[in-house]
Write an enzyme that holds these catalytic residues in place. Structure first.
Site, PDB file in Angstrom:
ATOM      1  N   GLU A 152       0.825  -1.200   0.000  1.00 56.82           N
ATOM      2  CA  GLU A 152       0.000   0.000   0.000  1.00 56.82           C
ATOM      3  C   GLU A 152       0.862   1.254   0.000  1.00 56.82           C
ATOM      4  OE1 GLU A 152      -4.027  -1.823   1.971  1.00 56.82           O
ATOM      5  OE2 GLU A 152      -2.626  -0.913   3.363  1.00 56.82           O
TER       6      GLU A 152
ATOM      7  N   CYS B  98       3.606   8.448   1.307  1.00 60.30           N
ATOM      8  CA  CYS B  98       4.110   7.498   2.290  1.00 60.30           C
ATOM      9  C   CYS B  98       4.258   6.159   1.570  1.00 60.30           C
ATOM     10  CB  CYS B  98       3.092   7.424   3.435  1.00 60.30           C
ATOM     11  SG  CYS B  98       3.487   6.213   4.692  1.00 60.30           S
TER      12      CYS B  98
ATOM     13  N   CYS C 173       6.030  -5.617  15.672  1.00 65.27           N
ATOM     14  CA  CYS C 173       5.467  -4.738  16.700  1.00 65.27           C
ATOM     15  C   CYS C 173       3.976  -5.062  16.822  1.00 65.27           C
ATOM     16  CB  CYS C 173       5.650  -3.272  16.323  1.00 65.27           C
ATOM     17  SG  CYS C 173       7.378  -2.823  16.052  1.00 65.27           S
TER      18      CYS C 173
ATOM     19  N   CYS D  97      -1.227   5.675  10.006  1.00 62.78           N
ATOM     20  CA  CYS D  97      -0.014   5.016  10.484  1.00 62.78           C
ATOM     21  C   CYS D  97      -0.346   3.704  11.162  1.00 62.78           C
ATOM     22  CB  CYS D  97       0.711   5.891  11.505  1.00 62.78           C
ATOM     23  SG  CYS D  97       1.221   7.436  10.842  1.00 62.78           S
TER      24      CYS D  97
ATOM     25  N   CYS E 201       1.072  -2.695  15.439  1.00 61.35           N
ATOM     26  CA  CYS E 201       1.096  -2.278  14.035  1.00 61.35           C
ATOM     27  C   CYS E 201       0.488  -3.371  13.163  1.00 61.35           C
ATOM     28  CB  CYS E 201       2.545  -2.017  13.625  1.00 61.35           C
ATOM     29  SG  CYS E 201       2.759  -1.727  11.863  1.00 61.35           S
TER      30      CYS E 201
ATOM     31  N   CYS F  98       6.250  -7.142   7.183  1.00 62.75           N
ATOM     32  CA  CYS F  98       7.342  -6.630   8.016  1.00 62.75           C
ATOM     33  C   CYS F  98       7.712  -7.704   9.023  1.00 62.75           C
ATOM     34  CB  CYS F  98       6.893  -5.367   8.759  1.00 62.75           C
ATOM     35  SG  CYS F  98       8.221  -4.575   9.705  1.00 62.75           S
TER      36      CYS F  98
HETATM   37  N1  SAH Z   1       9.274   0.269  10.281  1.00 59.73           N
HETATM   38  C1  SAH Z   1       9.427   1.700  10.170  1.00 59.73           C
HETATM   39  C2  SAH Z   1       8.535   2.257   9.140  1.00 59.73           C
HETATM   40  C3  SAH Z   1       7.050   2.089   9.418  1.00 59.73           C
HETATM   41  S1  SAH Z   1       6.539   3.671   9.758  1.00 59.73           S
HETATM   42  C4  SAH Z   1       9.214   2.322  11.519  1.00 59.73           C
HETATM   43  O1  SAH Z   1       8.810   1.624  12.421  1.00 59.73           O
HETATM   44  O2  SAH Z   1       9.486   3.503  11.685  1.00 59.73           O
HETATM   45  C5  SAH Z   1       5.089   3.567  10.501  1.00 59.73           C
HETATM   46  C6  SAH Z   1       5.032   4.512  11.678  1.00 59.73           C
HETATM   47  O3  SAH Z   1       3.750   4.324  12.237  1.00 59.73           O
HETATM   48  C7  SAH Z   1       6.040   4.168  12.743  1.00 59.73           C
HETATM   49  O4  SAH Z   1       6.372   5.306  13.485  1.00 59.73           O
HETATM   50  C8  SAH Z   1       5.227   3.208  13.570  1.00 59.73           C
HETATM   51  O5  SAH Z   1       5.749   3.017  14.832  1.00 59.73           O
HETATM   52  C9  SAH Z   1       3.900   3.898  13.571  1.00 59.73           C
HETATM   53  N2  SAH Z   1       2.792   3.014  13.899  1.00 59.73           N
HETATM   54  C10 SAH Z   1       2.724   1.687  13.770  1.00 59.73           C
HETATM   55  N3  SAH Z   1       1.527   1.232  14.179  1.00 59.73           N
HETATM   56  C11 SAH Z   1       0.830   2.312  14.584  1.00 59.73           C
HETATM   57  C12 SAH Z   1      -0.483   2.493  15.082  1.00 59.73           C
HETATM   58  N4  SAH Z   1      -1.305   1.464  15.247  1.00 59.73           N
HETATM   59  N5  SAH Z   1      -0.871   3.750  15.376  1.00 59.73           N
HETATM   60  C13 SAH Z   1      -0.054   4.797  15.169  1.00 59.73           C
HETATM   61  N6  SAH Z   1       1.188   4.691  14.697  1.00 59.73           N
HETATM   62  C14 SAH Z   1       1.625   3.452  14.405  1.00 59.73           C
END
Ligand code: SAH
Length: 345
Positions: free
Chosen positions: A88, A101, A112, A330, A115, A108
């Site tokens: 996406e 973005c 986490c 995000c 996410c 991934c």
């Molecule tokens: N792997 C990289 C790139 C992904 S960026 C990283 O972690 O930075 C995606 C961003 O959204 C990151 O800052 C991640 O921590 C954040 N993110 C992930 N899940 C989220 C959620 N459920 N709500 C808000 N932010 C989230």
């Protein structure tokens, strides 16, 4: 190999029976105008037909779904790759800038729990061409709305620093051929230390965002499993190296999770880390995902957390939440998972 995976030398080979300026013409069409050779009406018909059926010049992304929200200011695309994997891309128009973005991996491996991409697991690395094409296609869409794509954030699916070489090749391509300023490119990482060190030594001054989310190892081990391999003290050391080497502003991303990382003590610990490396903090209330039950911090709590950081001498911004209703916000990108069997998008 698809069209944005070719080097200029590969392109010259494909066009070696043609006058030399054709290579530049096709290349500029791809990168400057976002136009494939099949649409380059300046080319002679026979050449255009030959290039249009050339497998090495095929697009890498085929559109699977397009959804809009925020009155058309946010657009999310789901693309199918040649092997059926899905990724996406999200385009966001703001008053002074237009940001795309992009995804760097299908799925991934960082796992986490909060996410959606992490919940779905890892599929594969994207190629340089698959990354670049997301930007070019978003740029073409922006142009249709009389907007110019100005910024790229590697904040879509995947961990960019776990796919370093292809991501970096994409950065170079975006800079040299698409013509985007390196200062408008941001790589976001969960904290892959070797990648941060490589970025510190790399020539182009791209921005770095570190998704911190916790400022002590006990909580971070739980929220961000890779922290067990790259714990906070070492991560902060690598951040400092990057700041010293680049002289650019670092940012910390912090998704506020109710009762987990939004207490005054969390703000105090975060403030200390941020002050040490003069990082800017981006706050965002956690977006809902199917596999994580704890809620995002309510708006008043987000404000209070931001104010507390400010009073502790830290620059903090509350990020506007885009595209939550279309699962484009995000942490919500999870093309593979069928979360909404009732939806047709
Ligand atoms: N792997 C990289 C790139 C992904 S960026 C990283 O972690 O930075 C995606 C961003 O959204 C990151 O800052 C991640 O921590 C954040 N993110 C992930 N899940 C989220 C959620 N459920 N709500 C808000 N932010 C989230």
């Amino acid at each position: 190999m698809a069209r944005y995976d070719l080097t200029a030398a590969d392109m010259a080979v494909l066009l070696e029976s043609e006058p030399a300026y054709r290579t530049r013409q096709v290349w500029d069409g791809l990168y400057r105008q976002g136009t494939g050779p099949e649409q380059l009406t300046a080319l002679p018909r026979t050449l255009r037909d030959r290039l249009a059926s050339e497998p090495a010049l095929a697009p890498a992304l085929s559109l699977d779904a397009e959804v809009e929200s925020d009155g058309g200011d946010t657009v999310k695309w789901r693309w199918a790759l040649h092997d059926g994997r899905m990724i996406e891309t999200v385009l966001m128009h703001y008053p002074g800038r237009t940001t795309v973005c992009v995804s760097s991996q299908a799925g991934c491996a960082m796992a986490c729990g909060f996410c959606a991409t992490g919940q779905a697991g890892f599929e594969r690395n994207l190629t340089t061409g698959e990354i670049v094409e997301q930007v070019v296609r978003a740029g073409a869409e922006a142009r249709q709305k009389a907007r110019r794509l100005s910024n790229v954030v590697f904040m879509g699916m995947g961990e960019p620093l776990a796919n370093y070489d292809r991501v970096w090749a994409a950065v170079e391509r975006l800079h040299a051929d698409v013509g985007l300023s390196a200062r408008h490119l941001t790589i976001s990482t969960i904290g892959v230390i070797p990648g941060i060190r490589r970025l510190a030594a790399a020539p182009l001054p791209v921005n770095l965002a570190v998704s911190l989310h916790a400022a002590d190892d006990v909580l971070r081990d739980e929220l961000v499993p890779i922290n067990r391999r790259y714990p906070l003290a070492e991560l902060m050391e690598a951040c400092r190296e990057w700041v010293d080497a680049k002289g650019r502003r670092l940012s910390f991303e912090w998704a506020l999770i109710a009762g987990m990382n939004d207490r005054p003590a969390d703000a105090a610990r975060l403030a200390q880390l941020a002050r040490d490396v003069r990082a800017h903090v981006n706050l965002i209330p956690l977006n809902p995902t199917p596999g994580f039950l704890t809620m995002g911090t309510p708006a008043a709590g987000v404000r209070a957390f931001a104010d507390l950081l400010t009073s502790l001498g830290v620059n903090a911004t509350v990020r506007r939440n885009r595209g939550t209703d279309i699962d484009a916000a995000c942490g919500q990108l999870a093309a593979r998972v069928t979360q909404h069997p009732d939806r047709t998008d």
